[in-house]
Design an enzyme around this catalytic site. Structure first.
Site, PDB file in Angstrom:
ATOM      1  N   MET A   1       8.476  -4.182   2.306  1.00  0.00           N
ATOM      2  CA  MET A   1       8.033  -2.799   2.513  1.00  0.00           C
ATOM      3  C   MET A   1       9.067  -2.042   3.344  1.00  0.00           C
ATOM      4  O   MET A   1      10.241  -2.190   3.127  1.00  0.00           O
ATOM      5  CB  MET A   1       6.665  -2.780   3.205  1.00  0.00           C
ATOM      6  CG  MET A   1       5.563  -3.270   2.283  1.00  0.00           C
ATOM      7  SD  MET A   1       5.322  -2.152   0.863  1.00  0.00           S
ATOM      8  CE  MET A   1       4.132  -1.026   1.554  1.00  0.00           C
ATOM      9  N   CYS A   2       8.675  -1.290   4.268  1.00  0.00           N
ATOM     10  CA  CYS A   2       9.520  -0.448   5.113  1.00  0.00           C
ATOM     11  C   CYS A   2       9.858   0.862   4.396  1.00  0.00           C
ATOM     12  O   CYS A   2      10.070   0.893   3.192  1.00  0.00           O
ATOM     13  CB  CYS A   2      10.830  -1.090   5.544  1.00  0.00           C
ATOM     14  SG  CYS A   2      10.622  -2.610   6.462  1.00  0.00           S
TER      15      CYS A   2
END
Ligand code: SF4
Ligand code: SF4
Lengths: 503, 350
Positions: free
Chosen positions: B1-2
């Site tokens: 993610m991020c």
């Protein structure tokens, strides 16, 4: 004779109900286990080496082979092998010879390393759908590149690349000489490497003219005996390999018995017919790293700097320091041969007791070269004990660029690892020069088998990489993060520089 | 993610941090409240000739002395101060952020071609590997990283990011998966003038790390992203490659493509791959990197992470999500998604 004979190793028996007395076992057993006496096929189990040729050829599956159950007084130290070796030497006063690789029960480090796979956060890559790059370039790489901007804005390369071998898979076949193995065996492997886009070594036996069509896939070897070496030979190879040592017998030379030196072998090696071919322990002109550097240089000079020069050493405890010296000698690749490497013939005491495992050697050489900031400038080829694709992946993750297989390629042609290669009687037509035996190996069939093996391992390697989320071999090389040590002791894990499972 | 986002103004007009804070919060779905951070270029014009060293101190009585002494040994501390912070309900202030404006003495490393940079890089590695309660996480000239373990708004408010102005901003909203969320592990990662924000995982980290460490860099942050900053420093500053060639080294074309290129390009690409094979990055990633000359975004070679580019006037935006760009600039034009591995490079026009 006061010592008498030692018990049988194997017991062969025939299920008489099934046997149809076709005599194929007699024809096939080059060790003379079977013979016909009147109505009956007779058996002399004492001659059996467990080569399995008879089992493979019996049309009725009538033959049974078992290790002969003979109890010595049980003793943890004075094993059967220890005692039998002594009886043998007490009788002969000689060095005990053996073939193939180390036969002692050392723990195999590869089997205590496990590979990684991606889950959730990091998708695994499906090699059937995405490109997977296993192509490997072997040879010197520039430490940096220089470019120049042209007026039109184009970038032009200033650095000149030196020749590298372009292998379509990091799996190559190591050096097994014509003499140690048959021409058919060499031919089969040569066709296989040409088909799979990889390379094989000639061994120290010269290059037979029937291998010329495959010369672009051959690495020609120069060993201390210098058999078959002339300028024509050097020019034919796609790379040249100087053999300093071999994993099965570090510190000693080689010995091809005169029985194996048939006319063809003698021509290819450029030695008299029937003479023992003896490679001295050291090269007569290499007694220091400077001498080695000179030889590397003169080979390059002789071939107009068109061919990479490899240097092969046996994996010994000081391999890292030696390899650093080799890297600076101008060599393009360092071949490390671990103590599980095979051989046509070696004193048993060397084969089983001298050298170190390839896993530790690769790890420490890789670390040393990195410490000196020159790892990427020279290639590392690992050999000696590569039994499956997982070993290939692990060797590369520990730091190798590519591997050489030896025994595995022979097994793909039928070898049963019976360990009797030095007797010139190989029933599979591999380690022999007896024409009737050599003819048993059909290069059309055997080359297919070897190519299948290389292809299959390459596919498995790509799958292993994909599972680890890696789509190029460069990113597996030296990637110790993708390995974990399982039941390895701490000091060995620090040499390998891997974490333990769960960490 | 991020979630990652970067913006640059090609005419070096400085922007304050309020818009990027808004944009980053837009991607809270991509974070877990365990790390967020911002970096701004052009943020310290009054000290633009000094290296701005941002340091996390565990406490200032014991550990600050170590940094002071080291810096004084290698040059002059022109000014130092605590970075102003403002308590936030959800953010636990674990470290004390401090900044030094530092001038290294080039005579201390006379054999080097870029002695000042080398001195600072070496101080960063030394302090960070010593792990004595001080971590230098930002070390460029006229550039500053502001990061902590928390949600994007909290971190922004903690530093009052809107009080700073820069002509390039990068920001990152973190969803840590392979290392715990700690302040040092938050992005951006920085070394000298290089800053990096990254979404994804670098599966080649083990190879990249062993490679870069053989040139004296030390990876100390327990995470794969820091190696990207070091690789850029190594390839561009030390080896003199242009940024686009450095990206080519990190995300090179496939051999099949190289094989079919026209000769000159084929040679160049082959050479880059052979020379810098161990620097090539594998695994899913989208990365935005900046220095004072450029901002560049690129993804891995099969694009396992999203990257969107937009433009509006002099501004170039690169982000994980179009929505984040729109949160900053509703009138954004020319939204596009670059192909895998292809760098998007923004350069200044003045
Ligand atoms: S090969 Fe089998 S069937 Fe034929 S003689 Fe031997 S044991 Fe009997
Ligand atoms: S090559 Fe032949 S002799 Fe040697 S181990 Fe294999 S089967 Fe036995």
């Amino acid at each position: 004779m006061s010592l008498g004979s030692t018990p049988l190793r194997y017991r062969i028996s025939i299920d008489r109900e099934r046997c149809m007395e076709c005599e194929r076992c007699i024809e096939n057993c080059s060790y003379g286990v079977f013979r016909r006496e009147g109505e009956k096929i007779m058996i002399d189990s004492r001659k059996c080496t467990a080569c399995h040729r008879c089992l493979a050829m019996c049309p009725r599956d009538a033959i049974m082979l078992e290790e002969y159950p003979c109890d010595y007084r049980s003793h943890p130290v004075w094993t059967r092998q220890a005692r039998e070796a002594i009886y043998n030497q007490a009788k002969t006063g000689k060095i005990i010879l053996s073939g193939m690789g180390n036969a002692l029960d050392y723990p195999i480090i590869f089997d205590r390393l496990v590979l990684d796979a991606c889950q959730v956060t990091n998708p695994s890559i499906d090699p059937l759908r995405e490109p997977m790059e296993v192509r490997t370039y072997l040879g010197k790489k520039p430490s940096r590149i220089e470019v120049k901007k042209k007026e039109n804005g184009d970038v032009e390369l200033v650095t000149e690349l030196v020749p590298n071998l372009q292998a379509e898979t990091p799996i190559m076949i190591g050096h097994m000489s014509y003499g140690a193995i048959s021409l058919n065996a060499q031919l089969s492997m040569a066709r296989a490497v040409a088909e799979t886009g990889t390379f094989m070594g000639t061994g120290e036996g010269g290059l037979h003219e029937r291998l010329y069509p495959y010369q672009n896939h051959m690495i020609v070897q120069i060993a201390s005996g210098r058999f078959g070496v002339d300028i024509d030979y050097l020019e034919r190879g796609s790379a040249i390999e100087i053999k300093i040592g071999q994993g099965a017998k570090p510190g000693i030379g080689g010995h091809l018995p005169g029985e194996k030196v048939c006319l063809d072998v003698s021509c290819t090696r450029m030695i008299p017919l029937g003479s023992d071919a003896i490679s001295p322990a050291p090269h007569h002109d290499i007694y220091s790293i400077e001498d080695l550097a000179q030889l590397v240089r003169s080979l390059k000079e002789a071939t107009e700097w068109k061919k990479p020069v490899f240097v092969k050493i046996a994996a010994v405890h000081n391999a890292a320091a030696i390899a650093a010296g080799i890297a600076r000698s101008g060599a393009d690749a360092i071949v490390l041969d671990g103590f599980k490497g095979g051989t046509g013939a070696a004193p048993r005491v060397f084969r089983d007791h001298v050298g170190i495992p390839i896993e530790a050697a690769v790890a420490s050489v890789d670390a040393k070269l990195r410490g000196q900031g020159i790892r990427n400038e020279v290639s590392i080829i690992a050999s000696g004990g590569i039994r499956e694709s997982a070993d290939v992946a692990k060797a590369i993750a520990l730091g190798a660029d590519a591997v050489y297989i030896g025994t595995a390629a022979l097994v793909a042609m039928g070898c049963r690892v019976c360990g009797s290669c030095y007797r010139n009687l190989c029933p599979w037509g591999i380690a022999t020069q007896q024409q009737n035996l050599v003819d048993r190996l059909d290069p059309d069939v055997a080359s297919k088998q070897v190519a299948n093996l290389i292809n299959a391992w390459t596919l498995e390697l790509a799958e292993l990489m994909g599972a680890a989320g890696i789509n190029s071999i460069e990113s597996l090389r030296g990637n110790r993060d993708r390995l974990r040590g399982y039941m390895l002791d701490e000091s060995l894990m620090s040499v390998l520089d891997v974490k333990q499972v769960g960490a | 993610m991020c979630g990652i986002i970067g913006v640059m103004d090609r005419r070096r007009q400085r922007m304050d941090g309020s818009a990027i804070k808004r944009a980053l919060s837009m991607m809270n779905e991509r974070g877990s409240g365990e790390g967020a951070g911002y970096v701004a270029y052009g943020v310290y014009p009054e000290y633009k000739d000094c290296y701005a060293l941002h340091v996390f101190f565990d406490n200032t009585h014991e550990t600050k002395r170590i940094v002071d002494t080291t810096l004084e040994q290698w040059g002059t501390i022109v000014h130092d101060e605590r970075i102003p912070t403002y308590d936030q309900p959800g953010l636990r202030a674990i470290h004390i952020p401090w900044r030094y404006f530092f001038k290294p003495d080039p005579n201390r490393m006379s054999h080097s071609r870029s002695p000042e940079d080398d001195i600072v890089a070496q101080i960063v590695m030394r302090i960070n590997t010593a792990r004595k309660g001080a971590l230098i996480y930002s070390s460029g000239k006229n550039v500053g990283v502001f990061k902590a373990a928390g949600w994007p708004e909290e971190v922004a408010d903690f530093y009052r990011i809107e009080d700073y102005k820069g002509y390039i901003w990068l920001a990152h909203n973190r969803y840590p998966t392979n290392t715990p969320g700690w302040w040092g592990g938050a992005h951006p990662f920085n070394l000298l003038n290089w800053s990096v924000v990254h979404n994804g995982e670098i599966t080649s980290y083990g190879t990249n790390r062993r490679h870069i460490e053989s040139y004296g860099y030390q990876c100390t942050m327990f995470t794969d992203t820091e190696v990207v900053a070091y690789l850029f420093d190594h390839l561009v500053r030390k080896h003199g490659l242009d940024i686009d060639l450095a990206v080519r080294a990190l995300a090179p074309p496939f051999w099949d493509d190289i094989d079919t290129m026209p000769e000159a390009r084929e040679k160049l690409n082959r050479a880059i791959r052979l020379a810098y094979g161990p620097a090539m990055m594998n695994g899913p990633f989208a990365i935005v990197v900046a220095n004072h000359d450029a901002m560049v975004g690129f993804t891995d070679r099969i694009k396992l992470r999203p990257l969107v580019v937009g433009e509006c006037g002099d501004r170039l935006y690169i982000s994980s999500e179009e929505a984040a760009i729109r949160a900053m600039e509703p009138n954004v034009e020319r939204i596009n998604m670059p192909p895998a591995g292809e760098p998007v490079i923004g350069r200044f026009v003045v």
